[in-house]
Design a protein around this motif. Structure first.
Motif, short mmCIF file in Angstrom:
data_model
loop_
_atom_site.label_atom_id
_atom_site.label_comp_id
_atom_site.label_asym_id
_atom_site.label_seq_id
_atom_site.Cartn_x
_atom_site.Cartn_y
_atom_site.Cartn_z
N ASN A 55 0.64 -1.07 0.32
CA ASN A 55 0.42 -0.28 -0.18
C ASN A 55 0.84 1.34 0.09
OD1 ASN A 55 -2.28 1.60 0.31
ND2 ASN A 55 -3.07 0.62 2.31
N LEU A 56 1.64 1.05 -0.72
CA LEU A 56 2.41 2.49 -1.18
C LEU A 56 1.56 3.59 -0.46
CD1 LEU A 56 5.75 2.40 -1.53
CD2 LEU A 56 5.05 2.52 -3.92
N ASP A 57 0.80 3.97 -1.35
CA ASP A 57 0.17 5.55 -1.28
C ASP A 57 0.21 5.82 0.26
OD1 ASP A 57 0.56 5.96 -3.61
OD2 ASP A 57 -2.13 5.42 -4.23
N LEU A 58 -0.78 5.16 0.69
CA LEU A 58 -0.52 5.40 2.14
C LEU A 58 0.96 5.44 3.37
CD1 LEU A 58 -2.51 5.85 4.61
CD2 LEU A 58 -2.29 3.75 5.03
N PHE A 59 1.10 4.43 2.51
CA PHE A 59 2.58 4.14 3.38
C PHE A 59 3.55 5.84 3.21
CE2 PHE A 59 7.53 3.40 3.27
CZ PHE A 59 7.79 2.71 4.19
#
Lengths: 377, 377
Positions: free
Chosen positions: A40-44
């Protein structure tokens, strides 16, 4: 208070996000040294921007983001400047960084129960060798831990409560056609997908029994499971004199997360819900018949044998749940699929951590391979 | 274990007899140094013959019985060779020997809650001066005490549970004609006559709130009372982080008695019943509306004012209960009779223990005098 220097493994998952909620609620209490996450790269990226860790790890190659360096999760979990590591990953892949934290003598708050299921005995021994402390985060073992505080006399029995999961009012036989969406509707807790499916199959409850057995060094015979639909009593401990202590609270994971982060101190957190006994009205208890829950019975049967059996259970279940969520097997096939992998396993009884990791990986691969060619149901 | 050298004040009453049950169950654990009792002389002689105390006290002049010397209860409670004194007397008369134990720096397990109601603040101060320890025996404060064990952070709230007593399903107005026999039928606990009538009127619950306020040094505002019909949860503590710990067990006074006698150790006692959650089935909670219980509301109203008001409450209630049991007043007149004595009292706000003793004695006499000429109802 001194800032606790914190690493979160699995920061974008359910427990990881809720850990950061606690960090937000106590802005002077934590220094987030490192964050690790999966897909979950955006949230990360948002988390990295908000909490300014110095070290990060994710599946993508981020290089340096907001001044944070990407280094392996195992390194982050064992950095000398880290006080406490929150192990909030899911599944067997969490073993590497959790083990690194243990071997580095850290305090490891462990929500990732599959890690303990895979190799509880070895991990507890390694923690005792390195001086590491493993703290439970899961609400049931956290409740037991809190009930044991201050007690000098060894407990007589742990009573782990079970909501019964999404299908608690249906017989196993009637679950032939349930969909992933139905299995993901937990009656009392909001959690990640894998643990919610494991709750529906009662596999999760068997894993909690295993987790409890190792974290508290208590024989399986002294652990009972009871159906308690309201999930208000998170677990109980019976002492030798017949006294029972229970831990009660709302079904909100931030409570046990906060307890592990601040242990032994407790702090007021106005963002958390409170338990209101009158609003709750009544608390019920029903005996649990293991024979009605094939995953539960199968898992404890094999876990009690020791060796690499538990690792195979963890690996095979992980694959079975993903097969179910992908629509490749039925919900009711989960125990059969796990059993079939168990049947193909040659256990190592005196095993190392590497044996356990290999056994779990083999079990996942073997289970998936059995169904790779199958059409979706 | 080393034998604990024990004195029992009130050995023939309900708590006294149950204390001796614990002594019987652990024949190597106690040395019964002294026994004191009131009018039940036959039972007292049997106890002296069975437990061979060296000192005795009773209302009758026994002289020497079975080698035991009769000396004042105050002397017995403060003998140098005594480790622990069980204060199992009933009513205000228990003050003298309880105070002697406190001033002698003993561990005082105190079941006689009227003593704390009379002068809690002074007793706790005297205990801190002499080095005495006052341990609760009453099941509710014992539960709170056990829930607090090992906790470093001050509690947010105590939740005292109330069965509701013999008349919990009736309105106060409907109790006009109830008989002593009806008031003596407690739904969950088997106890002595006075405490059972006090339970029916909820006076006992108000006294427990006062007892808890002083034993744990917590303001009245942080003590809640909840109707819990099953009496399985003996009380709960809510901590600042929202965690609630509850103490559960069968309704058997031998549990809290044994805990106080052996604290902090717990020992298995096969003669005691066990709590079975499944058999219990469900636990319920209802809000308690103080305005429905005139004794409860009146008592806390006056207790919160401090000074000698509490002593008057203890003395007046003792007289009112005896008038009711003698058929001289109606059950529903108990609060009016107590209120009338309160109305005649001139309180001393900065009071000594002697002031409290005198106020309680005055209240008893005044209350009885108001009804000495009355015919039985």
């Amino acid at each position: 208070m001194d800032r606790k220097r914190l690493v979160i493994l699995g920061s974008t998952g359910s427990v990881g996000r809720q850990t950061l909620d606690i960090v937000r609620a106590f802005p002077d209490a934590f220094d987030v040294v490192g964050l690790c996450a999966g897909k979950n790269l955006d949230l990360f990226k948002d988390q990295v921007d908000e909490f300014n860790p110095r070290y990060i790890n994710t599946v993508a190659s981020l290089g340096i983001h907001n001044g944070a360096s990407q280094i392996p999760a195992e390194e982050i979990a064992s950095l000398p400047e880290v006080d406490i590591v929150m192990g909030a990953t899911v599944g067997c892949a969490g073993m590497g960084p959790a083990l690194a934290a243990i071997d580095a003598g850290k305090t490891l708050a462990l929500a990732n129960k599959e890690v303990i299921v895979m190799a509880g005995e070895v991990l507890v021994r390694r923690a005792s060798e390195s001086g590491a402390t493993i703290l439970p985060v899961d609400s049931e073992p956290s409740a037991i831990w809190q009930c044991l505080e201050g007690e000098e006399t060894p407990p007589a029995k742990f009573i782990i409560t079970a909501s019964g999961g999404a299908f608690r009012d249906r017989t196993w036989e009637s679950l032939h056609d349930v969909t992933p969406a139905e299995a993901l509707k937990h009656p009392t807790w909001t959690m990640g997908a894998k643990i919610t499916v494991d709750s529906a199959s009662l596999m999760n409850k068997a894993f909690e029994v295993i987790e409890t057995r190792w974290l508290f060094d208590i024989p399986y015979e002294q652990i009972d499971v009871l159906i308690h639909r309201q999930s208000i009593i998170h677990s109980m401990v019976e002492f030798v004199d017949g006294t029972v202590k229970a831990h009660l609270g709302p079904t909100d994971m931030r409570h046990p997360i906060q307890y592990a982060l601040f242990y032994p101190a407790r702090y007021e957190n106005p963002t958390l819900p409170r338990f209101d006994p009158v609003k709750t009205g009544s608390l019920t208890f029903e005996a649990m018949d293991p024979s009605l829950y094939p995953c539960f019975e199968l898992t404890l049967d094999y876990a009690k044998r020791g060796g690499t059996w538990s690792a195979v259970l963890a690996g095979a279940d992980e694959a079975a749940v993903s097969l179910f969520l992908d629509g490749r097997i039925r919900f009711t096939e989960i125990p059969d699929v796990v059993a079939s992998t168990l049947a193909a396993h040659s256990p190592i009884m005196e095993h190392s951590i590497e044996d356990a990791i290999q056994a779990a990986a083999w079990a996942t691969e073997h289970t998936l391979a059995q169904h790779s060619a199958g059409a979706t149901i």
